[in-house]
Design an enzyme around this catalytic site. Structure first.
Site, mmCIF file in Angstrom:
data_model
loop_
_atom_site.group_PDB
_atom_site.id
_atom_site.type_symbol
_atom_site.label_atom_id
_atom_site.label_comp_id
_atom_site.label_asym_id
_atom_site.label_seq_id
_atom_site.Cartn_x
_atom_site.Cartn_y
_atom_site.Cartn_z
ATOM 1 N N GLY A 12 0.874 -1.499 -0.327
ATOM 2 C CA GLY A 12 0.242 -0.089 -0.072
ATOM 3 C C GLY A 12 1.202 0.984 0.528
ATOM 4 N N ALA A 13 1.576 1.675 -0.551
ATOM 5 C CA ALA A 13 3.478 2.264 -0.778
ATOM 6 C C ALA A 13 2.997 3.404 -1.851
ATOM 7 C CB ALA A 13 4.717 1.551 -1.063
ATOM 8 N N ALA A 14 1.918 3.320 -2.592
ATOM 9 C CA ALA A 14 1.524 3.487 -3.166
ATOM 10 C C ALA A 14 1.021 5.782 -3.241
ATOM 11 C CB ALA A 14 0.734 3.904 -4.529
ATOM 12 N N GLY A 16 -0.386 7.848 0.539
ATOM 13 C CA GLY A 16 -1.212 7.782 1.926
ATOM 14 C C GLY A 16 -0.020 7.722 3.418
ATOM 15 N N ASP A 64 -1.705 -6.891 -6.313
ATOM 16 C CA ASP A 64 -2.895 -7.176 -5.611
ATOM 17 C C ASP A 64 -2.578 -7.564 -4.243
ATOM 18 O OD1 ASP A 64 -4.995 -7.443 -3.686
ATOM 19 O OD2 ASP A 64 -6.097 -7.131 -6.128
ATOM 20 N N ASN A 91 0.440 -2.755 5.116
ATOM 21 C CA ASN A 91 -0.180 -1.474 5.595
ATOM 22 C C ASN A 91 -1.415 -1.647 4.383
ATOM 23 O OD1 ASN A 91 0.595 1.529 5.385
ATOM 24 N ND2 ASN A 91 0.837 1.240 3.805
ATOM 25 N N TYR A 152 -14.727 -3.623 9.274
ATOM 26 C CA TYR A 152 -13.023 -2.780 9.415
ATOM 27 C C TYR A 152 -12.236 -2.894 11.256
ATOM 28 C CZ TYR A 152 -9.733 0.823 9.710
ATOM 29 O OH TYR A 152 -8.464 1.679 9.231
ATOM 30 N N THR A 189 -5.757 10.900 5.483
ATOM 31 C CA THR A 189 -5.004 10.205 4.106
ATOM 32 C C THR A 189 -6.179 10.281 3.064
ATOM 33 O OG1 THR A 189 -5.592 8.032 4.913
ATOM 34 C CG2 THR A 189 -3.082 9.282 4.387
HETATM 35 N N1 LIG Z 1 -5.606 7.300 7.802
HETATM 36 C C1 LIG Z 1 -6.663 6.595 8.699
HETATM 37 O O1 LIG Z 1 -7.524 7.524 9.268
HETATM 38 C C2 LIG Z 1 -5.851 4.992 9.371
HETATM 39 C C3 LIG Z 1 -6.063 4.960 11.262
HETATM 40 C C4 LIG Z 1 -5.488 4.294 11.013
HETATM 41 C C5 LIG Z 1 -4.813 3.564 10.174
HETATM 42 N N2 LIG Z 1 -4.948 3.945 9.093
HETATM 43 C C6 LIG Z 1 -4.687 2.536 8.056
HETATM 44 O O2 LIG Z 1 -3.176 2.556 7.139
HETATM 45 C C7 LIG Z 1 -3.208 1.870 6.002
HETATM 46 C C8 LIG Z 1 -2.466 3.155 5.183
HETATM 47 O O3 LIG Z 1 -3.522 4.172 4.854
HETATM 48 P P1 LIG Z 1 -3.761 5.087 4.272
HETATM 49 O O4 LIG Z 1 -4.711 6.105 5.665
HETATM 50 O O5 LIG Z 1 -2.315 5.213 3.874
HETATM 51 O O6 LIG Z 1 -5.387 5.030 2.831
HETATM 52 P P2 LIG Z 1 -4.832 5.450 1.638
HETATM 53 O O7 LIG Z 1 -6.256 4.960 1.237
HETATM 54 O O8 LIG Z 1 -4.313 6.866 1.116
HETATM 55 O O9 LIG Z 1 -4.396 4.423 1.061
HETATM 56 C C9 LIG Z 1 -3.351 3.179 1.377
HETATM 57 C C10 LIG Z 1 -3.422 2.583 -0.273
HETATM 58 O O10 LIG Z 1 -3.490 0.732 0.095
HETATM 59 C C11 LIG Z 1 -3.857 0.363 -1.156
HETATM 60 N N3 LIG Z 1 -4.552 -0.634 -1.559
HETATM 61 C C12 LIG Z 1 -5.884 -0.714 -1.001
HETATM 62 N N4 LIG Z 1 -6.107 -2.242 -1.180
HETATM 63 C C13 LIG Z 1 -4.989 -2.747 -2.193
HETATM 64 C C14 LIG Z 1 -5.057 -4.608 -2.320
HETATM 65 N N5 LIG Z 1 -5.657 -5.090 -1.672
HETATM 66 N N6 LIG Z 1 -3.781 -4.489 -2.583
HETATM 67 C C15 LIG Z 1 -2.331 -3.719 -2.367
HETATM 68 N N7 LIG Z 1 -2.647 -2.117 -2.177
HETATM 69 C C16 LIG Z 1 -3.513 -2.166 -1.817
HETATM 70 C C17 LIG Z 1 -4.266 1.757 -2.143
HETATM 71 O O11 LIG Z 1 -4.052 1.361 -3.641
HETATM 72 C C18 LIG Z 1 -3.454 2.785 -1.071
HETATM 73 O O12 LIG Z 1 -2.194 3.009 -2.207
HETATM 74 C C19 LIG Z 1 -4.392 0.921 6.250
HETATM 75 O O13 LIG Z 1 -3.704 0.220 6.601
HETATM 76 C C20 LIG Z 1 -5.116 1.612 6.689
HETATM 77 O O14 LIG Z 1 -6.517 1.359 7.233
HETATM 78 C C21 LIG Z 1 -4.904 4.508 8.847
HETATM 79 C C1 LIG Z 2 -14.938 4.690 11.606
HETATM 80 C C2 LIG Z 2 -13.501 4.146 11.055
HETATM 81 C C3 LIG Z 2 -12.732 4.813 10.270
HETATM 82 C C4 LIG Z 2 -11.436 4.411 10.774
HETATM 83 C C5 LIG Z 2 -10.288 5.236 9.962
HETATM 84 C C6 LIG Z 2 -9.080 4.750 10.552
HETATM 85 O O1 LIG Z 2 -8.393 3.846 10.678
HETATM 86 C C7 LIG Z 2 -8.619 5.406 11.765
HETATM 87 C C8 LIG Z 2 -10.077 4.333 13.300
HETATM 88 C C9 LIG Z 2 -9.947 5.942 14.180
HETATM 89 C C10 LIG Z 2 -10.454 5.711 14.988
HETATM 90 C C11 LIG Z 2 -11.847 5.610 15.587
HETATM 91 C C12 LIG Z 2 -12.230 6.008 16.302
HETATM 92 C C13 LIG Z 2 -13.644 6.260 16.478
HETATM 93 C C14 LIG Z 2 -14.627 6.105 17.445
HETATM 94 C C15 LIG Z 2 -15.954 6.523 18.088
HETATM 95 O O2 LIG Z 2 -17.099 5.377 17.503
HETATM 96 C C16 LIG Z 2 -16.111 6.765 20.008
HETATM 97 O O3 LIG Z 2 -16.145 6.038 19.917
HETATM 98 C C17 LIG Z 2 -15.413 8.076 19.471
HETATM 99 C C18 LIG Z 2 -15.809 9.094 20.236
HETATM 100 C C19 LIG Z 2 -15.647 10.370 20.395
HETATM 101 C C20 LIG Z 2 -15.939 11.171 21.911
HETATM 102 O O4 LIG Z 2 -16.980 10.921 22.377
HETATM 103 O O5 LIG Z 2 -15.727 12.646 22.031
#
Ligand SMILES: NC(=O)c1ccc[n+]([C@@H]2O[C@H](COP(=O)([O-])OP(=O)(O)OC[C@H]3O[C@@H](n4cnc5c(N)ncnc54)[C@H](O)[C@@H]3O)[C@@H](O)[C@H]2O)c1
Ligand SMILES: CCCCC[C@H](O)/C=C/C=C\C=C\C=C\[C@@H](O)[C@@H](O)CCCC(=O)O
Length: 257
Positions: A12-14, A16, A64, A91, A152, A189
């Site tokens: 997932g390095a393209a 974010g 993929d 990632n 998720y 991201t």
């Molecule tokens: N951004 C956030 O809020 C957040 C918070 C917590 C965790 N994460 C996690 O961080 C990681 C990176 O996500 P991001 O925030 O950079 O999002 P992003 O959407 O910018 O990047 C995700 C990358 O994964 C690639 N990808 C998706 N499916 C794929 C597959 N089947 N094969 C290969 N590549 C694939 C996408 O093409 C993309 O480049 C994820 O695992 C995400 O769940 C993100």
């Molecule tokens: C909704 C999922 C998005 C995923 C993106 C990424 O992975 C980040 C997720 C991070 C945290 C998500 C927290 C969600 C929490 C809520 O359900 C709630 O519990 C938070 C309430 C906050 C408050 O009341 O102050």
């Protein structure tokens, strides 16, 4: 781990976080193999890294992660081109509650396969040098109720559990490979730009939660945590690092089991 000269594979390095992690590793003298299913964005990021850090220090492989043969072949290619692996970052991730089977396949099944592939390639039992696997979970993997994103959240709980099990001292003694989980909160991201198509009718809860939590983490803060984990030289394994706006970078503490 001292990064100079080490070889890392990142899924997932393209774009974010994966792109930002790759850049941070290259800056510290590591060589990086970038995997992503997005061909155009991946090629573009690959070219950007080659221009900045030298074409010999990185390569992009379209992959993929849910396709076993593509993931296995990418690991083999990376290892033979760069002479083994030292760091694997599972990632790639998606947020899709509508096509929820895909969400589990990308976020959990592929991370399990990536963890086993990383062990196979880096284990001292197989002639590897030992190494480090970082699985990118989420703070969602530590919370018990996120009603808008049940699948998720389930997938990320799985990634945390997997990393704690495979990071156990029993496995570390066998393989010389550390396994840790990184759990960021909402970060700036593309993944959080959800729609009804991907989240169903509760999609509006995502921006509302972000607002409640005080906003988005900048990518740079998550990179800071990532580098701390990678560069840690205390043989930390089975650990779960959190990165949040409220508490910054810390580790979740578990009772002895
Ligand atoms: N951004 C956030 O809020 C957040 C918070 C917590 C965790 N994460 C996690 O961080 C990681 C990176 O996500 P991001 O925030 O950079 O999002 P992003 O959407 O910018 O990047 C995700 C990358 O994964 C690639 N990808 C998706 N499916 C794929 C597959 N089947 N094969 C290969 N590549 C694939 C996408 O093409 C993309 O480049 C994820 O695992 C995400 O769940 C993100
Ligand atoms: C909704 C999922 C998005 C995923 C993106 C990424 O992975 C980040 C997720 C991070 C945290 C998500 C927290 C969600 C929490 C809520 O359900 C709630 O519990 C938070 C309430 C906050 C408050 O009341 O102050």
């Amino acid at each position: 781990m001292v990064l100079q000269g080490k070889v890392a594979l990142i899924t997932g390095a393209a774009q974010g976080l994966g792109k930002a992690f790759s850049q941070a590793l290259l800056r510290r003298g590591a060589r990086v193999v970038l995997l992503d299913m997005k061909h155009v964005e991946g090629q573009q990021t690959g070219q950007e890294m080659a221009d900045k850090f030298g074409p010999e220090n990185s390569t992009f492989i379209q992959c993929d992660v849910t396709a076993k043969e593509q993931l296995d072949s990418a690991f083999n290619k990376a290892s033979s081109q760069f002479g083994g692996l030292d760091l694997v970052v599972n990632n790639a991730g998606i947020l899709d509650e509508v096509q929820w089977e895909r969400c589990l396949a990308v976020n959990l099944e592929a991370v399990i396969r990536g963890t086993y592939n990383g062990l196979n390639h880096m284990s001292t039992q197989n002639g590897g040098r030992g190494g480090h696997i970082i699985n990118v979970a989420s703070i969602a993997g530590l919370l018990s109720s996120i009603p808008a994103a049940p699948v998720y959240t389930t997938s990320k709980h799985g990634v945390v559990a997997l990393s704690r099990c495979m990071g156990h001292a029993m496995h570390y003694k066998r393989h010389g490979v550390r396994v840790n989980a990184l759990c960021p909160s909402f970060t700036d991201t593309d993944i959080i730009h959800v729609t009804e198509d991907s989240m169903g009718k509760d999609f509006w809860m995502v921006p509302k939660t972000v607002q409640k939590l005080g906003g988005l983490l900048p990518v740079s803060t998550v990179v800071e945590g990532f580098l701390q984990l990678v560069e840690d030289d205390t043989q930390l394994t089975g650990a779960v690092m959190r990165v949040t706006l409220a508490k910054g970078i810390d580790y979740k503490q578990y009772r002895e089991e």
